[in-house]
Design a protein around this motif. Structure first.
Motif, mmCIF file in Angstrom:
data_model
loop_
_atom_site.group_PDB
_atom_site.id
_atom_site.type_symbol
_atom_site.label_atom_id
_atom_site.label_comp_id
_atom_site.label_asym_id
_atom_site.label_seq_id
_atom_site.Cartn_x
_atom_site.Cartn_y
_atom_site.Cartn_z
ATOM 1 N N MET A 69 0.821 -1.216 0.000
ATOM 2 C CA MET A 69 0.000 0.000 0.000
ATOM 3 C C MET A 69 0.851 1.260 0.000
ATOM 4 O O MET A 69 0.509 2.248 -0.650
ATOM 5 C CB MET A 69 -0.983 -0.004 1.183
ATOM 6 C CG MET A 69 -2.155 -0.938 0.987
ATOM 7 S SD MET A 69 -2.902 -0.829 -0.674
ATOM 8 C CE MET A 69 -3.415 0.892 -0.721
ATOM 9 N N HIS A 70 1.974 1.219 0.687
ATOM 10 C CA HIS A 70 2.895 2.359 0.649
ATOM 11 C C HIS A 70 3.371 2.577 -0.791
ATOM 12 O O HIS A 70 3.398 3.710 -1.294
ATOM 13 C CB HIS A 70 4.073 2.113 1.589
ATOM 14 C CG HIS A 70 5.062 3.223 1.604
ATOM 15 N ND1 HIS A 70 4.823 4.421 2.244
ATOM 16 C CD2 HIS A 70 6.282 3.323 1.023
ATOM 17 C CE1 HIS A 70 5.862 5.212 2.058
ATOM 18 N NE2 HIS A 70 6.774 4.579 1.326
ATOM 19 N N VAL A 103 1.844 1.578 -3.589
ATOM 20 C CA VAL A 103 0.723 2.052 -4.421
ATOM 21 C C VAL A 103 0.606 3.567 -4.295
ATOM 22 O O VAL A 103 0.388 4.282 -5.286
ATOM 23 C CB VAL A 103 -0.608 1.371 -4.013
ATOM 24 C CG1 VAL A 103 -1.809 2.087 -4.622
ATOM 25 C CG2 VAL A 103 -0.616 -0.102 -4.419
ATOM 26 N N GLU A 104 0.763 4.087 -3.069
ATOM 27 C CA GLU A 104 0.668 5.537 -2.877
ATOM 28 C C GLU A 104 1.789 6.272 -3.607
ATOM 29 O O GLU A 104 1.553 7.331 -4.209
ATOM 30 C CB GLU A 104 0.637 5.865 -1.378
ATOM 31 C CG GLU A 104 -0.780 5.683 -0.825
ATOM 32 C CD GLU A 104 -0.844 5.383 0.676
ATOM 33 O OE1 GLU A 104 0.106 5.751 1.407
ATOM 34 O OE2 GLU A 104 -1.847 4.777 1.096
ATOM 35 N N GLN A 105 3.001 5.708 -3.593
ATOM 36 C CA GLN A 105 4.120 6.324 -4.326
ATOM 37 C C GLN A 105 3.827 6.356 -5.830
ATOM 38 O O GLN A 105 4.063 7.368 -6.495
ATOM 39 C CB GLN A 105 5.419 5.533 -4.107
ATOM 40 C CG GLN A 105 5.834 5.327 -2.676
ATOM 41 C CD GLN A 105 6.555 6.535 -2.118
ATOM 42 O OE1 GLN A 105 6.122 7.101 -1.120
ATOM 43 N NE2 GLN A 105 7.629 6.945 -2.770
ATOM 44 N N THR A 123 0.898 6.126 -7.452
ATOM 45 C CA THR A 123 -0.231 6.958 -7.886
ATOM 46 C C THR A 123 -0.004 8.444 -7.590
ATOM 47 O O THR A 123 -0.694 9.290 -8.155
ATOM 48 C CB THR A 123 -1.563 6.479 -7.270
ATOM 49 O OG1 THR A 123 -1.448 6.469 -5.849
ATOM 50 C CG2 THR A 123 -1.898 5.075 -7.770
ATOM 51 N N ALA A 124 0.989 8.751 -6.738
ATOM 52 C CA ALA A 124 1.371 10.163 -6.572
ATOM 53 C C ALA A 124 2.085 10.649 -7.834
ATOM 54 O O ALA A 124 1.909 11.795 -8.263
ATOM 55 C CB ALA A 124 2.266 10.335 -5.344
ATOM 56 N N CYS A 141 -8.221 0.672 -9.627
ATOM 57 C CA CYS A 141 -8.890 1.109 -8.395
ATOM 58 C C CYS A 141 -10.396 1.103 -8.597
ATOM 59 O O CYS A 141 -10.916 1.784 -9.485
ATOM 60 C CB CYS A 141 -8.410 2.501 -7.996
ATOM 61 S SG CYS A 141 -9.192 3.096 -6.490
ATOM 62 N N LEU A 201 -7.830 -0.075 3.630
ATOM 63 C CA LEU A 201 -7.983 0.703 2.390
ATOM 64 C C LEU A 201 -9.235 1.568 2.339
ATOM 65 O O LEU A 201 -9.377 2.367 1.407
ATOM 66 C CB LEU A 201 -7.990 -0.230 1.167
ATOM 67 C CG LEU A 201 -6.605 -0.645 0.675
ATOM 68 C CD1 LEU A 201 -6.087 -1.842 1.453
ATOM 69 C CD2 LEU A 201 -6.629 -0.956 -0.811
#
Ligand code: MD3
Ligand code: FE
Length: 217
Positions: free
Chosen positions: A38-39, A41-43, A45-46, A125, A204
Motif C-alpha cells: 500500500m505504501h 501504491v501511494e508512491q 499513484t502520486a 482502483c 484501504l
C-alpha cells in the motif's frame, strides 16, 4: 462472529488452489506484505495519478487506472495499447517498486511458473459500483508468460470464463491479500469483475485495488 472473521480474512497463506488448468489461486499470499504494497501504491499513484480511461467505443471506464514498470496499459478513442510513457505527463511510468516485482515473481513460482519477470503493472482502483466487463487480455507481446493479480481492500466477485465468450463464467470471491496466477491454457480466458459492493476495509477504506503484472513487451 468467528465465522465472519474466517470469511473475510485469511490469516495466512496455506497452499495453492487450482481453479482451471494454468489458473491458480493463492489465498492470502500477499497478506504479510500489505503495508509495503500500500505504501508503494501511494508512491506510484502520486507520480502517475489514477484516471478513468476512455474505451475505443467512447465509454469512460468505471475503474480508475494507473501503471508502473517499463510499460503501461492505456486506452483511448484510437484503441488499447502499451506505452512507455504516461500520456498525462509525457514522462516514463514510475518504476516498478521492488516489493511489487518480488511478490509477483514469488507468486508465479509458487503457481509453477518459474522465471517470471513482469515489465508492466496495471493498478486498478474500484469504488463501489465499479466493474470490469468480460474481456480477454491479449495486448501483451508474450503470451507464454502468465499474468499475476493481487487483490487489496474490499472483496470483489471475479468472473472467470473460458476461451469462448458464450460460456457461463465461474464466480470467485477475491478478498484482501488474495493472489491469482493465470497462465498456460487459462491465459486467454475471458474474465471480468462484477460491480463492487459497498463496504469499508480496515486498511484501504471504501475501495478495492488490484495489481496486475504482465510481460507486455
Ligand atoms: C484471467 N483486472 O486489468 S485481475 C485487467 O480485478 C483485469 O482488476 C481484473 O482483468 C481486476 O485486465 C482481474 C485477474 C485476471 C487478470 C488477467 C487474466 C484474470 C485473468 C488473464 C487471463 C485470465
Ligand atoms: Fe483482464
Amino acid at each position: 462472529m468467528t465465522q465472519d472473521l474466517f470469511e473475510e480474512e485469511p490469516l495466512a497463506y496455506v497452499a495453492p488452489q487450482v481453479m482451471a488448468p494454468g489458473a491458480v489461486l493463492l489465498r492470502g499470499f500477499a497478506c504479510d506484505v500489505e503495508q509495503a504494497l500500500m505504501h508503494a501504491v501511494e508512491q506510484v499513484t502520486a507520480a502517475a495519478p489514477l484516471r478513468h480511461l476512455v474505451t475505443p467505443g467512447g465509454y469512460t471506464m468505471s475503474v480508475a487506472m494507473s501503471n508502473c514498470g517499463a510499460l503501461g496499459w492505456v486506452s483511448d478513442r484510437t484503441g488499447y495499447r502499451y506505452t512507455g510513457t504516461d500520456p498525462l505527463s509525457g514522462q516514463p511510468w514510475p518504476p516498478m517498486p521492488d516489493c511489487f516485482a518480488r511478490l509477483a515473481r514469488r507468486a508465479a513460482a509458487e503457481a509453477g511458473f518459474g522465471g517470471f519477470r513482469p515489465d508492466a503493472c496495471l493498478v486498478n482502483c474500484y469504488e463501489p459500483g465499479a466493474r470490469l466487463s468480460l474481456h480477454q487480455d491479449k495486448d501483451e507481446g508474450d503470451m507464454s508468460a502468465p499474468i499475476v493479480s493481487v487483490s487489496l481492500g474490499l472483496p470483489a466477485v471475479f468472473l472467470f470464463g473460458t476461451t469462448r465468450r458464450k460460456d457461463r463464467p465461474a464466480r470467485y470471491r477475491l478478498v484482501h491479500g488474495d493472489v491469482a496466477v493465470w497462465g498456460g491454457p487459462s491465459r486467454l480466458a475471458y474474465h471480468g469483475v462484477a460491480p463492487l459492493a459497498a463496504g469499508e476495509h480496515a486498511l484501504l477504506g471504501r475501495q478495492r485495488i488490484n495489481l496486475t503484472f504482465r510481460c507486455a513487451a
